[in-house]
Each structure stands twice: as C-alpha cells, then as structure tokens.
Enzyme design. Structure first.
Site, PDB file in Angstrom:
ATOM      1  N   CYS A  28       1.042  -1.269  -0.091  1.00 31.61           N
ATOM      2  CA  CYS A  28      -0.109  -0.008  -0.190  1.00 31.61           C
ATOM      3  C   CYS A  28       0.796   0.739  -0.127  1.00 31.61           C
ATOM      4  CB  CYS A  28      -0.809  -0.127   1.395  1.00 31.61           C
ATOM      5  SG  CYS A  28       0.125  -0.083   2.882  1.00 31.61           S
ATOM      6  N   HIS A 551      -4.483   9.438   5.293  1.00 34.60           N
ATOM      7  CA  HIS A 551      -4.916   7.882   5.185  1.00 34.60           C
ATOM      8  C   HIS A 551      -6.196   7.752   5.998  1.00 34.60           C
ATOM      9  CE1 HIS A 551      -4.552   3.328   5.270  1.00 34.60           C
ATOM     10  NE2 HIS A 551      -3.457   3.619   4.621  1.00 34.60           N
TER      11      HIS A 551
END
Length: 628
Positions: A28, A551
């Site tokens: 990620c 995030h």
C-alpha cells in the site's frame, strides 16, 4: 540496473521465511503486505531492527513490513530479488501495482526493455568480457599460445555469454515479459542450434515453403534484438490464446503452440526485416563514404553503439571486409574505433561521481571490458539505463570519429577492438605506423573526454536529488507553515490510532481525525505526489516543502476502492480547500473498517517540531498542524 534497495530486499526475504513461506505480496502507500504460510517462521525482531524498516505489524492475516513513502521501490526490489513475480498480486486496489505507470517515449520504453533483460546477468557478462580481453592481451604479449589448449578452453568460457546471448536473453526476456522462462530459453536455443548456424550441410533456405533470410552475420549468435522481439511476441500471443486451451492439455499444448508459432515468425519476419534494414544501411554508409570521409567518421562514431543495440552493425562489417580484400585497406569502420575508449572514460567518470555503491562496483569490470573492446557491460549495464551519459558518449565518439577520418587513419587488416585494434592501422606494405600513433592519441583523448564530461555532468538521480534538496530546504522554507484540516470531525492524537505504524509516530508526527463528513479537501497549496488507485491514501507536497500523508480509515486498502471517489489525479497541483476525495462513510463502517483518518508529516525530521492543534474538533480549513 540493480536497485539501491536490493540489500534491504534480501534481508526482508530472508526474514519473512524465504520464498517458500510467501503466499502473496502486495503493497500500500507505506508498507509491504505479505501473506505468509507460517508467520512463526518470520524473524520479526530482526526486521524491526533493520535500517530502512520502520516497524512490522501482524494483523488481519497479513504480515506488514512498514517502509515509508518509498515502499514502491522496495516492493519492486523484493519482487525482483526474490523472483516473486508469480506471487505478486496484480491488483489489490492497486496495491500490487508499482503505482501509476509513467508514460514513456518509444526510445525510453526500448531502453527499459533492453536494460531490463540485461541486468540479471550483467556481472557474468563483465566477467566474460574481462576473460576475453585478458586472453587477447596474453596472446599479444606472447605469454600464451593462441592455438593452445589453455587458450581454447578459457576462450570458450569467455565467449560463451556472447555466443549464446540469444539463449540467455531468451530466459531473461521471458521473465521481463511474463512468459514461462523455459519457453523463452528454448526459443533462444533454437536460434543458435547447429542446423541454423549456416555454412553447413543443412538446408535452412525455406520454412513451410516460405523463404528464410538470415541476418548479414549469417546466423543469430551474439544477436540481441531478434530474441527479445520474439519473446515479447510469444508472451503477448500466449496470453491471447491460452484461455481457449482446455486445462487438461495446457501443460504441453501451450508451449508447443507458442514456440512453433514464435520461431516461424522469427525466421519469416524478424530475420528478413533485420536483413533488409542492414542492406539499406550498408548502401547509405557506402554513399556517405563517397561523399565525405569525415562525415562518415562522425556518423559511424555517433551511431555505432546504437547500431550494435539493434544488431545492424553487421551491415558494415561485410562492406569493410570487401574493401580490404579488393583494394587492400578500408576506412568504413575507422570512425567507430574510439567508442570503446569513450565508454572507458564515461564509466570511470560515473564511478567517481556516483554515490550508489552497487553502481560503483559495476564500473571497474565494465571499464576493463571496454578497454579490451568488449563494450556490452558498459553499454547495457551503465550508460544506456542512464540515457544522458549514453547520449554524451555518442557525441564524444562522433567527434573522435571525425578526427580519425580527417587525420587519414586507415585500416589495413582485420584486428580486434579496444587496445587490440591499434595494429590494424599500421600500413602492412610500407610499415608506416603513423595511423596507429594517431589512433592511440585519439583513444587517450576519448578516455579523457568521457571522464571529464561525466565528472562534470553526471548525477545519480535528478528526481531524487531534486526531492532531497527540496526536503533539505523545507525546514527553512516551511517555518511557520500551517496545514489545514483535510476533513471535518473530532481530533484525536496519533497515539490513539489503532495502527502501530501511525501511533508510534514512526512514519512522522501529526494527528488523526474521526470524520463527520465524507469529503477530503486539500490542506495546503501543493502537488498530489501520490494518489493510490484505491483512493484511500493521498500524498501531497506543499509549496512550502511539507510532505503530507492523508490516510482515510484503517486497513481500508482492502476495500479495493469501493466507497472511494477521487476528484483529482496524481500529479495535479491543487489549491488549499480543493476537493480531493469523497468517501462513503456508511459503506466503510458497514464493511467493518474504522474511519479514523491520520494526517502526518512524513518529512518530520526536516523540522524543529511538528505541532498538532489542541482543538477538540476541526472544520475544513481550520489550522490542524503547524511546522516549526
């Protein structure tokens, strides 16, 4: 080129239990995500203590190695070093991808492919080049008998990598194009099988009644492009038809169809196209030689390395040999003579300037090989991947080629390359060695020019240096910079985030927000440096130098983009307050994921302090973080 993260990649591979313990790997925006067969085999403490690794997190059946913003580079190194191409997940919301694909020009794409297939065996190629060069030197000095057993056996070792180049490239190109390696290997073997080498008793004039035209050299030994193009076609072709083959017979039917069709196409199309291009090239160079010898020297010097890459240099060899046999001398190839010496200087310049330890280690053997006229290691392994040093080398070689021709240097016999080519310029009838003396002087000038040029112009990585410079000055430029809240909601400290990578502040200082509205706005004026395909994570570099990571939610990468609607693209320059992302809060909660949204300053070390707001709640536009 070898990655600077190869060492770290090997440590990671060793301490997650090796390839046999890995079920899949993806990444990620900050971490490598492994699925391991047995997590107890992983040496977690060793990984946590390794430079370059922030921490290790075990959660939700995934073994996560937190790296930071450069995780795509480390991911690529791990996949390459560990040969994990078949285990790398193609896309987990984009995680398995190396990020957005950079649009490349045809030339850059070609360079990427050629250097990609040469990199895996570059060390061996250098070694073989050194062996050939030393053997030639020992024979020239009279230390070794050029017809003796020692010479023949060691020459076989040194020349093997070059003679069987299509076999090796067949294997490495197969890995590059995702074709089964054994199929690429067999395609390469077929190109150098004794039946098709020519000059024997075997008829290879037709294939299924269709004429076969071999390249100017007479065979495909030491060739580069034919096998790369053949394997690229094979990989594309196999993906197209494979799905129509029943599983019960795929094991032998697929390689049968792929190899037969590919070899036929190679001998029908690739070979003839190469031969046609070579014939035309020979005619063009012949015409240039008649018009202006100096111009021929400039062109031969400038483009010789390019012609070698395409295998078209063989078009000029017969022209030179014919001249030598009919009139006793040739000037066709004189212009290219200095190119190996230019490479020597360029490689030495790179060795002095580079800070990349792996690159520095490759330079000495590549330079030694080039001295002996074996330029492949320097060309494919060092200059071509860097592009601009390659172009500079071509320019210097062109100038040297023009000087050689202007000075009247003439070749009177077929000699070697590099330092073993000097004797070719001694007039065999009169004994005049002036041509050899001039060639020695020009070769020394070529080395010096290549060395000085790269010492002056070479840079390891312009983008990296630019970013580093920006980061280094960001503390000064960003003093007093304020960063707004990207979402509306309740503020919580990072220490309360249920993810060790964020709560430990290992990735940087900042804060987290529990959003009350599913919209993310730009917290600063700046550039979107990263926008993950899943939409869950955004990287921004402010105009003041702050590197910001937003995030949305915890582990939301697993939603594979579901519930996220990006409003801008990576690379866009945004203004503070611009809408970047919309996300479906209800869907994310329904799927069982936390909405907590950290915002961190990933280059925290560039600042004296990073101070989060002490407000309990924030609206979009409110000051959330101040950098000092």
């Amino acid at each position: 080129m070898a990655s600077k993260y190869d060492g770290l990649a090997r440590i990671i591979m060793q301490n997650v239990g090796g390839k046999s313990n890995i079920t899949s790997i993806t990444h990620c925006i900050t971490r490598l995500r492994f699925k391991l067969k047995d997590e107890s085999k992983a040496n977690t403490d060793i990984l946590k203590g390794t430079d370059g690794i922030v921490t290790v997190i075990q959660s939700g059946g995934q073994y996560m190695v937190v790296i930071g913003n450069h995780v795509p580079d480390v991911y690529a190194a791990v996949v390459s070093v560990g040969h994990l191409e078949n285990l790398a997940e193609a896309k987990v919301g984009g995680d398995g991808d190396d990020g957005p694909k950079e649009k490349m020009s045809p030339f850059n794409a070609f360079v990427s492919i050629v250097t990609g297939v040469f990199t895996p065996f570059l060390g061996v190629l250098c070694a073989c080049g050194i062996i050939k060069g030393l053997l030639a030197l020992f024979v020239a000095l009279g230390v070794l008998n050029g017809e003796g057993g020692t010479y023949n056996i060691l020459y076989s070792l040194g020349d093997a990598a070059f003679y069987f180049l299509p076999v090796i490239l067949g294997y490495t190109a197969a890995k590059r194009f995702k074709l089964p390696e054994m199929e690429g290997l067999i395609i390469g073997c077929a190109l150098v099988y004794p039946y098709v080498l020519g000059g024997g008793d075997y008829d290879i004039s037709k294939l299924f009644g269709i004429p076969v035209t071999m390249p100017p050299s007479g065979n495909y030994t030491s060739s580069v492009l034919p096998v790369i193009v053949a394997v690229a076609f094979a990989a594309w072709f196999e993906r197209k038809y494979k799905k129509f083959i029943p599983d019960t017979i795929k094991m032998f039917t697929v390689p049968l169809i792929t190899c037969v069709v590919t070899i036929c196409l190679t001998f029908w199309v690739i070979g003839p196209v190469t031969s046609l291009a070579s014939s035309g090239l020979s005619a063009v160079f012949g015409a240039i030689a008649g018009f202006s010898p100096v111009l021929l020297g400039v062109i031969a010097g400038a483009f010789w390395m390019v012609l070698v890459m395409f295998g078209l240099h063989w078009a000029l060899v017969p022209l030179a040999l014919t001249e030598m046999m009919t009139i006793g001398y040739s000037r066709t190839l004189v212009g290219m003579f200095a190119h190996s010496f230019v490479l020597v200087g360029s490689v030495l310049g790179i060795m002095i300037k580079t800070k990349d330890k792996k690159l520095k280690q490759l330079c000495p053997p590549a330079a030694i090989s080039s001295v002996a006229g074996v330029t492949e290691p320097a060309l494919y392994g060092l200059l071509l991947p860097k592009k601009t040093p390659f172009i500079r080398a071509c320019i210097i070689s062109a100038i040297c080629g023009g000087i050689l021709m202007a000075a009247g240097v003439t070749s009177y016999l077929q000699a070697g390359l590099g330092v073993f080519g000097y004797t070719a310029y001694i007039n065999t009838e009169t004994g005049d060695a002036s041509g050899m003396i001039i060639s020695i002087v020009v070769s020394l000038v070529a080395v010096a020019a290549g060395l000085v040029t790269e010492m002056f112009f070479y840079k390891d990585d312009v983008k990296a240096e630019t970013k580093s410079s920006s980061s280094a000055s960001s503390a000064e430029a960003g003093k007093g910079e304020t960063i707004s809240a990207p979402v509306q909601g309740k503020v919580i400290p990072l220490t309360e985030v249920e993810d060790e990578a964020f709560s430990s502040e290992a990735l940087g200082k900042g804060l987290a927000i529990v959003p009350s509205v599913g919209k993310v706005f730009a917290p600063v004026d700046g550039e979107i440096t990263t926008f993950f395909p899943t939409g869950h994570a955004i990287g921004i570099q402010s105009d003041g130098g702050a590197e910001i990571l937003i995030h949305v939610g915890m582990d939301t990468v697993k939603l594979n983009g579901k519930g996220f609607t990006p409003k801008v693209e990576q690379g866009a320059h945004v203004k503070k307050g611009d809408l970047l992302l919309e996300f479906d809060m209800d869907l994310i909660k329904k799927e069982g994921y936390s909405l907590v949204t950290p915002m961190i300053i990933t280059n925290t070390d560039d600042y004296t302090d990073v101070v989060p707001t002490d407000a309990a709640n924030v609206n979009n536009g409110d000051i959330a973080i101040t950098t000092l």
